[in-house]
Design a protein around this motif. Structure first.
Motif: not given
Length: 372
Positions: A49-55, A79-86, A128-132
């Motif tokens: 679902f996260v993949w579909g929503l992100g797309a 990146v947020l979608v990918s991390l949620a998917n993982s 980590i994301a905040f630093v990046f």
């Protein structure tokens, strides 16, 4: 164009698949299936679902609102979608059933509750994301792909864990032919990850831009489709095995009940045979008693039986004859006749006569009753 096709196809397929998977989860839950066993269905469905929503979001922003694909906000969202998917895939791994030892990542997830693991995952990656983001958002010299460095290690770790857990599950279900598709899925994920991290301006020095875009779109769509396919096969094989195990458990229960019933029947048959033997014995005894009751003894025979009842346990026939003041031959003649009338034979004839005489109170036919 390729990006639009990628987003459109991904959104349609993933969202429809996610709805179907969640309906399967709901039906299994209502059916009373084991919660731990079906929990993975929910997490796999959420990952898709996260993949579909992100797309879908990317499709709206890029196609309708005309955002450039290189927009930092769009990349951060990806990146947020990918991390949620993982995260959802990681949470689903413990539900992939097999008899072998689970992998390190699965054992790590099992050490925490769902809430604890999600908190740790979001907290660590959030920092980590905040630093990046802080270091790259306003810096034009840093490539937009720099932010994907957060997701790359997680995606590779998830891909490796998924590869091993799927292969263990397929091996336990006698489906080793699925090793090749799982390996292809792993390779596609690695290619997709590489496509994200490598700066496009560097690649275009060696590869045509159209080919690079086509490769990225095909890889992104292919590994999602293959992921859904493998999960569907795993789901239906799990459902088939689950139903088979339920049938086997039912058969075992019926077999146990059948064994208990057979033992109960055997016990009833033994008890019935015992009762029948008792009834037969009682009938025989009753018949003997009736036949005995019909026998008419002479007065002398009754007297012999009376003396036998009184002296039989301690004295011989000769001694009893002397007590009766009759000859031994006469006494033996009466004994022989009585045995013949009672159908008594064998070495225990005397004991049987004594028992019979006492049981029928023949002592009353003698003068010894006054001394007793």
């Amino acid at each position: 164009m390729f990006i639009t096709i990628e987003y459109t196809v991904t959104a349609i397929v993933c969202l429809i698949s996610a709805v179907v998977i969640q309906r399967i989860f709901s039906k299994e839950k209502l059916r009373g299936a084991d919660q731990n066993a079906i929990e993975g269905i929910k997490w796999f469905g959420l990952a898709i679902f996260v993949w579909g929503l992100g797309a879908l979001v990317n499709l709206v922003l890029v196609t309708w609102l005309k955002w450039p694909a290189t927009n930092k906000i769009l990349i951060y969202f990806g990146v947020l979608v990918s991390l949620a998917n993982s995260l959802f895939i990681i949470l689903s791994l413990p539900s992939i059933e097999h008899q072998q030892k689970p992998g390190i990542l699965v054992r790590l997830v099992q050490r925490f509750s769902i809430r604890e693991f999600v908190g740790v995952y979001c907290g660590v990656l959030g920092m980590i994301a905040f630093v990046f983001i802080a270091s790259s958002y306003g810096n034009e010299e840093i490539s937009n792909n720099f932010i994907w460095l957060i997701d790359i290690p997680i995606s590779i770790l998830v891909a490796i864990s998924l590869l091993f857990e799927l292969n263990k599950a397929f091996k336990g279900r006698q489906m080793k032919f699925m090793y090749l598709p799982t390996l292809v899925l792993f390779v596609l994920i690695i290619v997709a990850v590489s496509h994200r991290i490598i700066p496009q301006d560097k690649v275009l020095q060696f590869i045509d831009q159209q080919f690079w875009s086509v490769l990225g779109s095909i890889t992104a769509i292919s590994f999602k489709f293959l992921f859904i396919l493998l999960f569907s096969i795993l789901l239906y094989s799990w459902k088939f095995l689950s139903e088979k195990e339920q049938q086997q458990n039912l058969a075992q229960k019926l077999e146990v009940q059948n064994t208990k019933l057979n033992k109960a029947i055997e016990q009833l048959e033994l008890a019935n045979e015992s009762h029948l033997d008792t009834i037969k014995s009682l009938k025989r005894n009753l018949k003997v008693l009736k036949e005995t009751a019909k026998i008419e003894f002479s007065e002398r025979q009754k007297e012999v039986l009376g003396y036998l009842a009184h002296y039989g346990d301690d004295k011989s026939y000769t001694e009893i004859a002397k007590e009766m003041h009759i000859s031994v031959d006469g006494f033996q003649t009466h004994i022989h006749q009585i045995k013949k009338m009672l159908n008594i034979s064998g070495s225990s004839g005397k004991e049987q006569l004594i028992k019979f005489a006492k049981a029928n109170n023949f002592l009353k036919y003698t003068s010894l009753k006054d001394d007793a």
